[in-house]
Every structure is written in structure tokens, then in C-alpha cells.
Design an enzyme around this catalytic site. Structure first.
Site, PDB file in Angstrom:
ATOM      1  N   ASP A 120       0.849  -1.193   0.000  1.00  0.00           N
ATOM      2  CA  ASP A 120       0.000   0.000   0.000  1.00  0.00           C
ATOM      3  C   ASP A 120       0.893   1.254   0.000  1.00  0.00           C
ATOM      4  O   ASP A 120       1.888   1.315   0.722  1.00  0.00           O
ATOM      5  CB  ASP A 120      -0.894  -0.018   1.250  1.00  0.00           C
ATOM      6  CG  ASP A 120      -2.046   0.957   1.185  1.00  0.00           C
ATOM      7  OD1 ASP A 120      -3.195   0.521   1.222  1.00  0.00           O
ATOM      8  OD2 ASP A 120      -1.787   2.185   1.097  1.00  0.00           O
ATOM      9  N   ASN A 128     -12.999  -3.080   2.967  1.00  0.00           N
ATOM     10  CA  ASN A 128     -14.039  -2.057   2.986  1.00  0.00           C
ATOM     11  C   ASN A 128     -14.909  -2.144   1.735  1.00  0.00           C
ATOM     12  O   ASN A 128     -14.392  -2.305   0.626  1.00  0.00           O
ATOM     13  CB  ASN A 128     -13.396  -0.670   3.063  1.00  0.00           C
ATOM     14  CG  ASN A 128     -12.544  -0.496   4.310  1.00  0.00           C
ATOM     15  OD1 ASN A 128     -12.887  -0.978   5.384  1.00  0.00           O
ATOM     16  ND2 ASN A 128     -11.414   0.193   4.177  1.00  0.00           N
ATOM     17  N   GLN A 166     -14.432   2.699   1.812  1.00  0.00           N
ATOM     18  CA  GLN A 166     -13.813   2.280   0.548  1.00  0.00           C
ATOM     19  C   GLN A 166     -13.524   3.508  -0.305  1.00  0.00           C
ATOM     20  O   GLN A 166     -14.422   4.312  -0.558  1.00  0.00           O
ATOM     21  CB  GLN A 166     -14.724   1.313  -0.219  1.00  0.00           C
ATOM     22  CG  GLN A 166     -14.062   0.767  -1.479  1.00  0.00           C
ATOM     23  CD  GLN A 166     -14.928  -0.264  -2.216  1.00  0.00           C
ATOM     24  OE1 GLN A 166     -16.107  -0.417  -1.933  1.00  0.00           O
ATOM     25  NE2 GLN A 166     -14.328  -0.947  -3.170  1.00  0.00           N
ATOM     26  N   HIS A 168     -10.431  -5.027  -2.835  1.00  0.00           N
ATOM     27  CA  HIS A 168      -9.080  -5.275  -2.321  1.00  0.00           C
ATOM     28  C   HIS A 168      -9.166  -5.658  -0.863  1.00  0.00           C
ATOM     29  O   HIS A 168     -10.026  -5.168  -0.129  1.00  0.00           O
ATOM     30  CB  HIS A 168      -8.169  -4.060  -2.518  1.00  0.00           C
ATOM     31  CG  HIS A 168      -8.767  -2.770  -2.044  1.00  0.00           C
ATOM     32  ND1 HIS A 168      -9.708  -2.083  -2.768  1.00  0.00           N
ATOM     33  CD2 HIS A 168      -8.571  -2.051  -0.918  1.00  0.00           C
ATOM     34  CE1 HIS A 168     -10.069  -0.997  -2.122  1.00  0.00           C
ATOM     35  NE2 HIS A 168      -9.396  -0.958  -0.975  1.00  0.00           N
ATOM     36  N   HIS A 220      -7.031  -5.628   2.567  1.00  0.00           N
ATOM     37  CA  HIS A 220      -5.845  -5.096   3.251  1.00  0.00           C
ATOM     38  C   HIS A 220      -5.267  -6.171   4.171  1.00  0.00           C
ATOM     39  O   HIS A 220      -6.000  -6.825   4.910  1.00  0.00           O
ATOM     40  CB  HIS A 220      -6.223  -3.913   4.152  1.00  0.00           C
ATOM     41  CG  HIS A 220      -6.733  -2.706   3.451  1.00  0.00           C
ATOM     42  ND1 HIS A 220      -5.947  -1.603   3.209  1.00  0.00           N
ATOM     43  CD2 HIS A 220      -7.953  -2.406   2.944  1.00  0.00           C
ATOM     44  CE1 HIS A 220      -6.670  -0.663   2.601  1.00  0.00           C
ATOM     45  NE2 HIS A 220      -7.891  -1.133   2.430  1.00  0.00           N
TER      46      HIS A 220
HETATM   47  P1  AMP Z   1      -9.767   1.557   0.824  1.00  0.00           P
HETATM   48  O1  AMP Z   1      -9.927   2.787   1.674  1.00  0.00           O
HETATM   49  O2  AMP Z   1     -10.136   0.293   1.553  1.00  0.00           O
HETATM   50  O3  AMP Z   1     -10.478   1.681  -0.500  1.00  0.00           O
HETATM   51  O4  AMP Z   1      -8.220   1.421   0.569  1.00  0.00           O
HETATM   52  C1  AMP Z   1      -7.577   1.963  -0.522  1.00  0.00           C
HETATM   53  C2  AMP Z   1      -6.100   1.834  -0.246  1.00  0.00           C
HETATM   54  O5  AMP Z   1      -5.407   1.895  -1.468  1.00  0.00           O
HETATM   55  C3  AMP Z   1      -5.525   2.913   0.668  1.00  0.00           C
HETATM   56  O6  AMP Z   1      -4.899   2.292   1.780  1.00  0.00           O
HETATM   57  C4  AMP Z   1      -4.506   3.635  -0.231  1.00  0.00           C
HETATM   58  O7  AMP Z   1      -3.354   4.009   0.480  1.00  0.00           O
HETATM   59  C5  AMP Z   1      -4.212   2.567  -1.259  1.00  0.00           C
HETATM   60  N1  AMP Z   1      -3.806   3.048  -2.566  1.00  0.00           N
HETATM   61  C6  AMP Z   1      -4.459   3.938  -3.346  1.00  0.00           C
HETATM   62  N2  AMP Z   1      -3.828   4.063  -4.541  1.00  0.00           N
HETATM   63  C7  AMP Z   1      -2.778   3.244  -4.497  1.00  0.00           C
HETATM   64  C8  AMP Z   1      -1.736   2.922  -5.427  1.00  0.00           C
HETATM   65  N3  AMP Z   1      -1.663   3.508  -6.630  1.00  0.00           N
HETATM   66  N4  AMP Z   1      -0.810   2.011  -5.064  1.00  0.00           N
HETATM   67  C9  AMP Z   1      -0.868   1.419  -3.840  1.00  0.00           C
HETATM   68  N5  AMP Z   1      -1.824   1.677  -2.924  1.00  0.00           N
HETATM   69  C10 AMP Z   1      -2.762   2.583  -3.245  1.00  0.00           C
END
Ligand code: AMP
Ligand code: ZN
Length: 136
Positions: free
Chosen positions: A32, A88, A95, A101, A103
Site C-alpha cells: 500500500d 471495505n 472504501q 481489495h 488489506h
Molecule cells: P480503501 O480505503 O479500503 O479503498 O483502501 C484503498 C487503499 O489503497 C488505501 O490504503 C490507499 O493508500 C491505497 N492506494 C491507493 N492508490 C494506491 C496505489 N496507486 N498504489 C498502492 N496503494 C494505493
């Protein structure tokens, strides 16, 4: 199927670079960009599904096996003290990227993170009413 404007589709399928920890025909596991803790990773299916509701049962059944393998590796290599799996669905649930995805968040003593909710209170009758609403 990939979705044209989806960043996680592009990452999962290698069109956008990422810090990849693992890849197979179904998933790419990446670090992440905004890690909650050292080693915070995301399991991205290569097939686009916006969330758990759209995810195929076949992919859903495989995702936890992948999580278990990644978690074991984290424990071995990073010597974390615990692990949170977070997933999420929907803006209201936090989300921010509309591509399913999972985590994987290694936890360390005194890492200062909080992945918590405030426990509510309810009666047995209220629990029963909810149970009936769900199963009825
Ligand atoms: P969520 O809030 O569950 O949708 O989590 C999205 C996650 O994606 C967050 O923890 C961000 O830090 C991560 N994220 C967003 N864009 C990228 C990216 N390009 N590469 C890696 N992680 C990302
Ligand atoms: Zn996607």
C-alpha cells in the site's frame, strides 16, 4: 474483465508499476502506498469487481487462501506481533478505490495504529429482531 479507468485494474495487470510482493493468475499483492504499518499490503484480484458484492464466488474463495500465505510470510520476515485483515465495501464503510481489495496489515507492539470500532449495546430482544430480519 478489466475496467478502463480503474487504477487497481491497471496495477493488478501490470500496466502501472507497483511494489509487488506476489503474483499469480488471479491476484497481484502489492504494498500500500500509504501504509498503516510496515508491510501493509493489498491483495488485488486481476478481474475487476467493484466490491465484495460483485466479486465472483470463485475469486472470493481464493482470496483468503492468498491472504493466509501472505500473512505467514509477513510473520516470518517482518516478525510482526499480529495481523489485521480489513476489507471495505462502499464509501460509507471507508472504501476509496472501487476495485475489491483486501488489506493485510501487520501489527507491532506500540505501532500506534487503531483499527477499531466503538462497541454498541443491545438487548437479547434487539439481537433476536435483527437475527429475524436477516434470516427471515
Ligand atoms: P480503501 O480505503 O479500503 O479503498 O483502501 C484503498 C487503499 O489503497 C488505501 O490504503 C490507499 O493508500 C491505497 N492506494 C491507493 N492508490 C494506491 C496505489 N496507486 N498504489 C498502492 N496503494 C494505493
Ligand atoms: Zn478494477
Amino acid at each position: 474483465m478489466k475496467k478502463e479507468d480503474c487504477i487497481f485494474c491497471k496495477i493488478a495487470n501490470g500496466e502501472v508499476s507497483s511494489k509487488t510482493l506476489y503474483e499469480d493468475e488471479d491476484f497481484r499483492v502489492i504494498l500500500d502506498l500509504g501504509p498503516a504499518t510496515k508491510g501493509h499490503a493489498l491483495i488485488l484480484p486481476k478481474e475487476h469487481a467493484a466490491d465484495l458484492f460483485e466479486l465472483s464466488e470463485e475469486t472470493a474463495s481464493k482470496v483468503l487462501v492468498t491472504a493466509k500465505r501472505v500473512a505467514a510470510r509477513m510473520a516470518e520476515k517482518l516478525h510482526c506481533d499480529g495481523m489485521n485483515l480489513v476489507q471495505n465495501n462502499g464509501e460509507v464503510a471507508g472504501q476509496t478505490v472501487s476495485h475489491f481489495h483486501l488489506h493485510i496489515i501487520p501489527r507491532y507492539q506500540d505501532d500506534g495504529q487503531q483499527i477499531n470500532w466503538v462497541p454498541g449495546k443491545c438487548t437479547q430482544e434487539e439481537l433476536e429482531a435483527v437475527r429475524r430480519e436477516i434470516v427471515g
